[in-house]
Every structure is written in structure tokens, then in C-alpha cells.
Design an enzyme around this catalytic site. Structure first.
Site, PDB file in Angstrom:
ATOM      1  N   GLY A 172       0.830  -1.194   0.000  1.00  0.00           N
ATOM      2  CA  GLY A 172       0.000   0.000   0.000  1.00  0.00           C
ATOM      3  C   GLY A 172       0.865   1.245   0.000  1.00  0.00           C
ATOM      4  NE  ARG A 173      -3.133   6.492   0.623  1.00  0.00           N
ATOM      5  CZ  ARG A 173      -4.252   5.945   1.072  1.00  0.00           C
ATOM      6  NH1 ARG A 173      -4.188   5.049   2.044  1.00  0.00           N
ATOM      7  NH2 ARG A 173      -5.418   6.276   0.554  1.00  0.00           N
ATOM      8  CB  ILE A 174       3.306   2.654   4.633  1.00  0.00           C
ATOM      9  CG1 ILE A 174       2.403   3.739   5.245  1.00  0.00           C
ATOM     10  CG2 ILE A 174       4.599   2.540   5.431  1.00  0.00           C
ATOM     11  CD1 ILE A 174       1.932   3.436   6.649  1.00  0.00           C
ATOM     12  CB  THR A 255       7.272   0.300  10.638  1.00  0.00           C
ATOM     13  OG1 THR A 255       7.029   0.013   9.251  1.00  0.00           O
ATOM     14  CG2 THR A 255       8.765   0.418  10.887  1.00  0.00           C
ATOM     15  NE  ARG A 257      -2.134  -1.054  14.188  1.00  0.00           N
ATOM     16  CZ  ARG A 257      -1.693   0.150  13.869  1.00  0.00           C
ATOM     17  NH1 ARG A 257      -0.380   0.373  13.777  1.00  0.00           N
ATOM     18  NH2 ARG A 257      -2.533   1.147  13.625  1.00  0.00           N
ATOM     19  CD  GLU A 286       3.123  -0.597  20.643  1.00  0.00           C
ATOM     20  OE1 GLU A 286       2.476   0.472  20.707  1.00  0.00           O
ATOM     21  OE2 GLU A 286       3.632  -1.006  19.578  1.00  0.00           O
ATOM     22  CG  HIS A 305       3.919   2.587  17.991  1.00  0.00           C
ATOM     23  ND1 HIS A 305       2.885   1.727  18.267  1.00  0.00           N
ATOM     24  CD2 HIS A 305       3.619   3.132  16.774  1.00  0.00           C
ATOM     25  CE1 HIS A 305       2.013   1.736  17.271  1.00  0.00           C
ATOM     26  NE2 HIS A 305       2.447   2.590  16.348  1.00  0.00           N
ATOM     27  CB  ALA A 307       6.675   4.531  12.380  1.00  0.00           C
TER      28      ALA A 307
END
Length: 360
Positions: A172-174, A255, A257, A286, A305, A307
């Protein structure tokens, strides 16, 4: 809760970074409809002991809720009686922490903030790859502890990433943005798997080659970067069986889940030398407990976490989340709705939405 004071707020950016076409250049609380003075916004905070109770009471009493990935909103958060909340404007792109089916049944719209995280998350994925490959964190600890005895050719031997194969799970985008950095920055060959078809022109941007399965990417890649969404379908996507398919020189980067990786299986794989290392920005729990098995390894790079935590990214996420609240309070459909099938229940609660046609 807004009052009718002359406090000024700038128009929030639209999907392209510009104000929506119908948005005024500037909005003041005093120019808003009187009914807005009764609106309330609940921003769920990071304190673990207040998250659950705060989410439950907010759904019942607040007009809008702004959770982050740290705040879970399961089905039992939504009151049996009709909640006051019109919208859950998620601060972030991932929304697996929100029970969207329960929100739909309650007639509550759910939105997110896509696009804004792509570059910053991709940057960190590449950072983790480089740190794991070049043993940067391990080397820094040695220098700071005073244990470095001087340069020698066999000390802290790392792995060259230039020209290696960068495997992307979730294009996808990332994932595509990370692929661009790997390909154009380090001359890496890009391969990918995605559960949904990818437009040829998007893959062509990096010469990326599709593989027909996750397993095919794992077997071939020197670096595997995870960019698939959370949720039950991707729980422990990377498990013991799949880790055994990776090269012994490979690096796993996550990066996306934390629940996408079986932490116990990854620890076992690292201990056995099944893979060379990992870079992790996310954990299933977390923060992770200090006795978390993955914190024992020098070849595991960890970050808390972060990013999407840059000055630009956090501002845009806040602005775009606010855009969703403003849009729905004006009586229009928010542009980043992730549960569009909520509208029958939403209309039953609040009436028709402006901009809808008779067929909607």
C-alpha cells in the site's frame, strides 16, 4: 467543548494537503451554529488506568472521540443505549483497535488519517533496516560503555544492503514509499506480496515484482518489511513456520502492527540463527515488559512506536482528524470514513446527511 468566544482556528487541510473546496479560509467558534456550543470532544489520553473507563464514558457522553492506537475501543465500550458520539476520529491510519462493526451498529462514524504517515513510517523502516544490518545500536552501546578497544577488520562485521532484495508484505502507500527508498537509495531489487491487486503503474515506479504468496517473498528477500494492516486476519502473520522460510542472513522489519509477528517464535528463530536480525517499532503489548524475550538480543533493534512521530506528521494527523469532526458536525459525510456502511444507522439517529442524493 467550544464556546462562542472569538477563538480562531485555521481551516484544516484536505486529502491533498489543501483546504476542502467548500471550506472557508478561516473559521471562528463564534461563526459556528449555536448548536455547536453543546458539542464536546473527548481526546483519550495515554494513561493505561484511564483508557478503558475513559473510552466507555466518552462514547456515552462526548460528541466526538479522538483515540490513538493505544486506546482500545471494543464492542463493550459502546453503550447499549444510543451513544451521544457521532464520530470516532482516529488519530492515525490503523484502526484495528476500534470495533468498527460495533460502531456501525451504534450508528457512530469512524475515520482515520491515511497518507500523512507514509513518508515518516517508510523512513523509520529504512532506519531499522540499516541499524540491524550495520549493528548500529550494538556498536553504540559498546562505545558508550567504554568497551570498544579500537578498530580491527573483524569487529562488528555488518551486512551490505545495497543491491540486496527488499521484500515488502503489504504494498500500500507505506509499503510503496519504503520500496522507493530502498530501490532509489540503495539500488535494492523490490519484490512484494499484497492481498489486493496493485496497479501496474504503481509497481513500475520501483520496478517492483509481484510474488504470488507471502512465502515466496520470505524465501527470496534479504530484508522483509511488514506493512500489512492489523486485525484478526493478519494476527501472527509471521510465525515460526514462516520464519524458517527466510534466509539465515535475512532481516525482518516491522513498523506495522505488533500482533503481526509471533514474538516467541521470532525469539526462537533469532536464538537458533534462523534469521540474522530484526528491527521493531511495534509490539503486541506496548510498552513491552522488561523481561520481553526480544529485548535480550543484541541483533534486535527496537524503538518505541515512533514511526509517525515527527513534527510534520503529528501536526497533519491532528489537523486531518479535526477535519473529520468539523465535516460531520457541519452535517456532511467525512472524507476519510472507514465504515461507510454505517450510514443507515447514522441517518436513523441524526437524519439525512447533507451532500447525499436520494439514492444514497
Amino acid at each position: 467543548s467550544p464556546t462562542r468566544a472569538a477563538t480562531t482556528c485555521a481551516a484544516t487541510p484536505g486529502a491533498t494537503g489543501e483546504p476542502p473546496p467548500d471550506a472557508p479560509e478561516e473559521t471562528t467558534w463564534s461563526s459556528l451554529p449555536v448548536s455547536w456550543t453543546t458539542m464536546s470532544l473527548a481526546v483519550l489520553g495515554p494513561m493505561p488506568d484511564t483508557r478503558r473507563n475513559g473510552a466507555s464514558s466518552s462514547a456515552a457522553t462526548a460528541s466526538a472521540i479522538c483515540p490513538t492506537v493505544s486506546e482500545k475501543l471494543p464492542a463493550d465500550v459502546f453503550p447499549k443505549e444510543a451513544p451521544r458520539a457521532k464520530i470516532i476520529g482516529n488519530y492515525g491510519v490503523g484502526f484495528s483497535h476500534i470495533d468498527t462493526d460495533a460502531a456501525k451498529s451504534a450508528g457512530v462514524a469512524v475515520t482515520n488519517t491515511p497518507d500523512v504517515l507514509s513518508e515518516c513510517t517508510a523512513d523509520l523502516a529504512i532506519t531499522l533496516m540499516l541499524m540491524a544490518a550495520r549493528r548500529a545500536s550494538e556498536g553504540e552501546r559498546e562505545v558508550r560503555a567504554g568497551d570498544w578497544t579500537g578498530w580491527r577488520p573483524t569487529h562488528m562485521v555488518g551486512t551490505k544492503v545495497s543491491g540486496a532484495t527488499f521484500g515488502v508484505l503489504g504494498f500500500g502507500r507505506i509499503g510503496r514509499t519504503a520500496a522507493k527508498r530502498a530501490h532509489f537509495g540503495f539500488g535494492m531489487k523490490v519484490i512484494y506480496y499484497d492481498a489486493f491487486p496493485v496497479k501496474p503503474e504503481l509497481a513500475a515506479e520501483t520496478g517492483a515484482e509481484a510474488r504470488d504468496s507471502i512465502e515466496a517473498v520470505l524465501r527470496e528477500a534479504d530484508v522483509v518489511s511488514l506493512h500489512m494492516p492489523g486485525g484478526k486476519e493478519n494476527y501472527h502473520l509471521i510465525n515460526g513456520e514462516r520464519l524458517k522460510m527466510m534466509k539465515p542472513t535475512a532481516i525482518l522489519v516491522n513498523t506495522a502492527r505488533g500482533e503481526g509477528v509471533d514474538a516467541a517464535a521470532l525469539a526462537a528463530a533469532l536464538k537458533a540463527g534462523t534469521i540474522a536480525g530484526a528491527g521493531l517499532d511495534v509490539f503486541a503489548e506496548e510498552p513491552p515488559p522488561l523481561d520481553h524475550p526480544l529485548l535480550e538480543f543484541d541483533n534486535v533493534i527496537v524503538s518505541p512506536h515512533i514511526a509517525g512521530v515527527t513534527d510534520d506528521c503529528t501536526y497533519k494527523m491532528a489537523s486531518w482528524a479535526a477535519e473529520q469532526w468539523l465535516t460531520i458536525f457541519r452535517g456532511a459525510c467525512p472524507p476519510r470514513l472507514v465504515n461507510p456502511d454505517v450510514w443507515p444507522a447514522y441517518r436513523e439517529r441524526f437524519g439525512r446527511v447533507t451532500g447525499e442524493t436520494a439514492e444514497d
